[in-house]
Design a protein around this motif. Structure first.
Motif, PDB file in Angstrom:
ATOM      1  N   GLN A  24       0.819  -1.217   0.000  1.00  0.00           N
ATOM      2  CA  GLN A  24       0.000   0.000   0.000  1.00  0.00           C
ATOM      3  C   GLN A  24       0.844   1.254   0.000  1.00  0.00           C
ATOM      4  O   GLN A  24       0.403   2.313  -0.447  1.00  0.00           O
ATOM      5  N   ARG A  46      -2.839   9.121  -2.970  1.00  0.00           N
ATOM      6  CA  ARG A  46      -3.868   9.057  -1.914  1.00  0.00           C
ATOM      7  C   ARG A  46      -3.733   7.729  -1.186  1.00  0.00           C
ATOM      8  O   ARG A  46      -3.283   6.717  -1.757  1.00  0.00           O
ATOM      9  N   THR A  47      -4.127   7.738   0.051  1.00  0.00           N
ATOM     10  CA  THR A  47      -3.840   6.605   0.919  1.00  0.00           C
ATOM     11  C   THR A  47      -5.074   5.780   1.258  1.00  0.00           C
ATOM     12  O   THR A  47      -4.951   4.709   1.837  1.00  0.00           O
ATOM     13  N   THR A  85      -6.928   6.346   3.562  1.00  0.00           N
ATOM     14  CA  THR A  85      -6.884   6.269   5.016  1.00  0.00           C
ATOM     15  C   THR A  85      -7.374   7.593   5.587  1.00  0.00           C
ATOM     16  O   THR A  85      -7.056   8.653   5.053  1.00  0.00           O
ATOM     17  N   VAL A 145     -15.565   6.664  17.165  1.00  0.00           N
ATOM     18  CA  VAL A 145     -14.577   5.943  16.366  1.00  0.00           C
ATOM     19  C   VAL A 145     -15.243   4.787  15.633  1.00  0.00           C
ATOM     20  O   VAL A 145     -14.999   4.540  14.453  1.00  0.00           O
ATOM     21  N   ARG A 146     -16.095   4.117  16.353  1.00  0.00           N
ATOM     22  CA  ARG A 146     -16.787   2.988  15.753  1.00  0.00           C
ATOM     23  C   ARG A 146     -17.645   3.410  14.573  1.00  0.00           C
ATOM     24  O   ARG A 146     -17.650   2.780  13.518  1.00  0.00           O
ATOM     25  N   GLU A 184     -15.342   4.290  11.751  1.00  0.00           N
ATOM     26  CA  GLU A 184     -14.702   3.123  11.171  1.00  0.00           C
ATOM     27  C   GLU A 184     -15.686   2.335  10.302  1.00  0.00           C
ATOM     28  O   GLU A 184     -15.314   1.838   9.240  1.00  0.00           O
ATOM     29  N   ASP A 185     -16.915   2.233  10.758  1.00  0.00           N
ATOM     30  CA  ASP A 185     -17.901   1.508   9.958  1.00  0.00           C
ATOM     31  C   ASP A 185     -18.115   2.196   8.614  1.00  0.00           C
ATOM     32  O   ASP A 185     -18.171   1.537   7.571  1.00  0.00           O
ATOM     33  N   TRP A 198     -14.919   1.762   6.473  1.00  0.00           N
ATOM     34  CA  TRP A 198     -14.834   0.363   6.028  1.00  0.00           C
ATOM     35  C   TRP A 198     -15.740   0.105   4.825  1.00  0.00           C
ATOM     36  O   TRP A 198     -15.347  -0.521   3.841  1.00  0.00           O
ATOM     37  N   THR A 241      -9.491   2.934   5.422  1.00  0.00           N
ATOM     38  CA  THR A 241      -8.960   2.520   6.712  1.00  0.00           C
ATOM     39  C   THR A 241      -8.917   3.728   7.642  1.00  0.00           C
ATOM     40  O   THR A 241      -8.771   4.852   7.181  1.00  0.00           O
ATOM     41  N   LEU A 251      -6.067   5.715  14.065  1.00  0.00           N
ATOM     42  CA  LEU A 251      -6.461   6.388  15.293  1.00  0.00           C
ATOM     43  C   LEU A 251      -5.271   6.983  16.026  1.00  0.00           C
ATOM     44  O   LEU A 251      -4.232   6.357  16.139  1.00  0.00           O
ATOM     45  N   VAL A 289      -2.564  10.998   5.130  1.00  0.00           N
ATOM     46  CA  VAL A 289      -3.952  10.539   5.194  1.00  0.00           C
ATOM     47  C   VAL A 289      -4.804  11.437   4.309  1.00  0.00           C
ATOM     48  O   VAL A 289      -4.482  12.606   4.100  1.00  0.00           O
ATOM     49  N   ASP A 290      -5.882  10.892   3.788  1.00  0.00           N
ATOM     50  CA  ASP A 290      -6.715  11.660   2.872  1.00  0.00           C
ATOM     51  C   ASP A 290      -7.582  12.685   3.602  1.00  0.00           C
ATOM     52  O   ASP A 290      -8.165  13.568   2.979  1.00  0.00           O
TER      53      ASP A 290
END
Lengths: 347, 347
Positions: A64, A73-74, A76, A93-94, A97-98, A101, A106, A109, A131-132
């Motif tokens: 990656q 671009r990452t 992320t 965060v959850r 992340e959802d 995902w 990605t 944190l 990070v993007d």
DNA sequence: TTGTAGGCGTTATCAG
DNA sequence: CTGATAACGCCTACAA
């Protein structure tokens, strides 16, 4: 099976399998491998299959880092929180992340540990990792510095913080409204001597809530005792200590109180514990209102009256806002209304 | 100031400042810039200063992707948790992050959401990002697959899971001992009819604790009712539901119980709430023992008797173990003894 | 003390 | 449909 590139006999670090290894095994060029991996361009079914087998055989994992380097671009998104052990933040965060995902992104944190230096370092570090976009929760840094740091990022979202003229989109909770709801509820139920267990001054929402508390009291024509206004760290212990002091103070002839508005649920829980130990009943003697509606709030006894904030939704929306920003849109700041959840601690 | 590379007139993404830009401004080669940035090699004080000023002027942020690509390491450690909203894990993450931070490393967090597919994807993804090591907490994947996935990483540590013959170092909690401590304590205090609120079967520690519970009961010569053995997800609601069922069952003439050993504190808190609602007193009618000693355990009423696990320390040690692995050592697996913390729920 | 050449693993671009 | 070639931004190795 015979020796393959990547095989190692010593204890050294395994040479990772590359594009070229796969290409060699499949008898094609690296470009073809790339095309198969990414599903771009046209590749005949036959070669596609050969490449697929080679990938499987070698257990090839595209690098990656290299990919990000060429693509610029990452995929992320960075997310910075003041303290991941505060149950308010994992929910955000959850949510983030959802959403990330689902879009093939990605999340990276970073925990600022309630420390400005680390918040700064985290933001810089994420920029270094290209990070993007970044999401910063309850940023503790001063406006000026935050603006500088954020402008190094292609997209940024602030949760619970606004910086006029800054590059970030803000997702806010209406703290003034929240404070009014809490105070209004307590006054309505006949509580008159309210105490404010405020958050740390470096927190923007702590300042807004304090302001809202004072405004609501003023509007209701109820006086506030300075001795019943305090700051504390957003943790259970600090709430415990502050409420213990108030109880001792009252016993010693100081101002009494029959209601507490706390900065967050952790502080509120600490206060409840302190009151109980001081022989005061909750809610009979003192009613307590928290903020955030962390999961524990409904699980404890007495269950906590609190202001619900859509933590998970905030996290999701923050990520979606980053995506919108990437597409060249400029979403406007949004403010969410907290909802008063009445439970046992302040019925 | 005149146009520089990196300047943009349109609304496009800013061209990020590179090594070469700095070199141009400072009138040196990129190598000199690199040397100044990394503090390697000798550079005259004069040029060093020129480079420094150029870096500042351009706000240069070294591209970690490119750096990692050449150096073959990312200075990043991946950490996978089953659910960041479970308060057990943020403490571990915090410990890991503090240790990583101290060594100039970054942590990349991945949330598996209690889902094997996502755990797998997270591990692959981290491998793609070429993290220098991974820490997997309470891995839910089967041995075989876990071994494959971990061997793609240069270093790996498992927390609360052991895979015989696998590449990872394991940091274990002695769950058998823990179960014995909990059961022993309850029996000692005269409780005889114990119920087990076990964790999900895909969790290794859940299996160990169940085993330990049964062994301890057998050794004490106390019989166990099958109706008082159950599994539940490691969340508050699930504990609530299981205990509610038991209470209803008892009222309907089923087996009564006077003690509960719970898989974790969340489940224990749910059980306490259920018992209370069913009109049972804790601890008078039913004593409850949790596990983990999350912060809430001491803050609630009744405070929770539980098994303390050094979460923060586990996180720190996991990172230090990764570092040891990098240095070519092969640390042995370690097992930590949980400590019984006696509080109000099972005095 | 400083610079040149080459390559890390991947993809964009342009030829065949 | 497939392959050469040239980046991406940086660092290691070797020269000067």
């Amino acid at each position: 099976m015979t020796d393959r590139p990547g095989r190692r006999g010593d204890g050294s670090r395994p040479r990772t399998v590359t594009n070229a290894d796969v290409a060699a095994v499949a008898g094609v060029s690296t470009m073809t491998v790339s095309r198969v991996v990414n599903g771009t361009g046209r590749v005949s079914e036959a070669t596609r299959e050969r490449v697929r087998r080679a990938i499987e055989e070698l257990d090839y994992q595209p690098n990656q880092l290299a990919r990000s380097l060429t693509q610029g671009r990452t995929r992320t998104i960075g997310i910075v929180v003041p303290d991941i052990t505060n149950p308010f933040f994992p929910e955000i965060v959850r949510g983030a992340e959802d959403a990330a995902w689902a879009a093939g992104y990605t999340v990276a944190l970073a925990n600022a540990v309630e420390d400005q230096a680390r918040e700064r370092a985290a933001l810089r570090n994420l920029a270094g990792h290209r990070v993007d976009g970044v999401i910063v929760c309850s940023a503790r840094l001063p406006d000026r510095e935050l603006t500088d740091l954020l402008s190094a990022h292609p997209a940024s979202v602030l949760i619970n913080r606004q910086v006029p003229g800054g590059p970030a989109v803000s997702l806010m909770v209406d703290d003034l409204l929240g404070a009014h709801l809490a105070v209004g509820h307590l006054l309505e139920r006949g509580r008159k001597r309210l105490a404010l267990l405020g958050g740390p001054d470096r927190s923007a929402s702590a300042r807004y809530r304090r302001e809202g508390f004072l405004a609501a009291m003023r509007e209701a024509g109820v006086s506030v005792s300075d001795a019943l206004l305090t700051h504390c760290e957003p943790v259970e212990d600090a709430g415990y200590e502050a409420a213990s002091r108030w109880a001792a103070q009252a016993r010693a002839g100081g101002p009494g109180f029959d209601g507490i508005v706390a900065y967050n649920d952790l502080a509120a829980l600490g206060a409840v514990r302190a009151l109980r130990e001081a022989g005061l009943r909750v809610p009979e003697d003192v009613a307590v209102v928290g903020c955030d509606d962390i999961r524990m709030a409904s699980a404890v006894a007495p269950s906590l009256t609190t202001l619900r904030i859509e933590k998970y939704g905030l996290g999701r929306l923050a990520v979606e806002t980053i995506f919108a920003l990437q597409r060249g849109r400029k979403p406007t700041d949004k403010t969410f209304a907290p909802e008063l959840i009445v439970r046992e601690s302040a019925p």
